[in-house]
Write a protein that holds these residues in place. Structure first.
Motif, PDB file in Angstrom:
ATOM      1  N   TYR A  39      44.022  48.918  37.374  1.00 20.76           N
ATOM      2  CA  TYR A  39      45.235  46.926  37.678  1.00 20.76           C
ATOM      3  C   TYR A  39      43.928  46.531  37.124  1.00 20.76           C
ATOM      4  O   TYR A  39      42.486  46.684  36.572  1.00 20.76           O
ATOM      5  N   GLU A  44      45.067  42.202  42.252  1.00 23.02           N
ATOM      6  CA  GLU A  44      46.529  42.385  41.881  1.00 23.02           C
ATOM      7  C   GLU A  44      46.297  44.055  42.567  1.00 23.02           C
ATOM      8  O   GLU A  44      47.288  44.798  43.075  1.00 23.02           O
ATOM      9  N   GLU A  48      49.228  45.307  45.256  1.00 24.83           N
ATOM     10  CA  GLU A  48      50.487  46.783  44.683  1.00 24.83           C
ATOM     11  C   GLU A  48      50.525  47.843  45.595  1.00 24.83           C
ATOM     12  O   GLU A  48      51.435  47.760  45.112  1.00 24.83           O
ATOM     13  N   LYS A  51      51.943  47.551  48.173  1.00 26.58           N
ATOM     14  CA  LYS A  51      53.325  47.729  49.203  1.00 26.58           C
ATOM     15  C   LYS A  51      53.180  49.815  49.101  1.00 26.58           C
ATOM     16  O   LYS A  51      54.705  49.142  49.718  1.00 26.58           O
TER      17      LYS A  51
END
Length: 81
Positions: A39, A44, A48, A51
């Protein structure tokens, strides 16, 4: 021990030269001794990776040469003895 990222950081250290060559300047997410994402920022990377993986089970590391890029902020809900 869940949430213990020392092994993941050691993987980064052991492979830092190769990882910098491949991902230099990026932020890598390491889990189970492999890079699972790259990333542009730490935020970020955390957003991510979280998740799909529980927070505290992956390492987020800026991929640069030397020790100045080591991130020493660890956040975990797991208590260390």
């Amino acid at each position: 021990m869940p949430g213990d990222l020392r092994d993941e950081f050691q993987y980064y250290l052991d492979n830092q030269d190769r990882l910098v060559e491949e991902y230099g300047g990026k932020v890598v997410v390491i889990k189970d001794h492999k890079v699972i994402g790259t990333y542009d920022s730490e935020l970020e990377a955390v957003e991510e990776a979280s998740k799909h993986h529980e927070l505290g089970t992956f390492l987020v590391q800026k991929c640069e040469p030397g020790s100045d890029s080591y991130l020493f902020t660890y956040h975990s809900r797991v208590a260390f003895a």
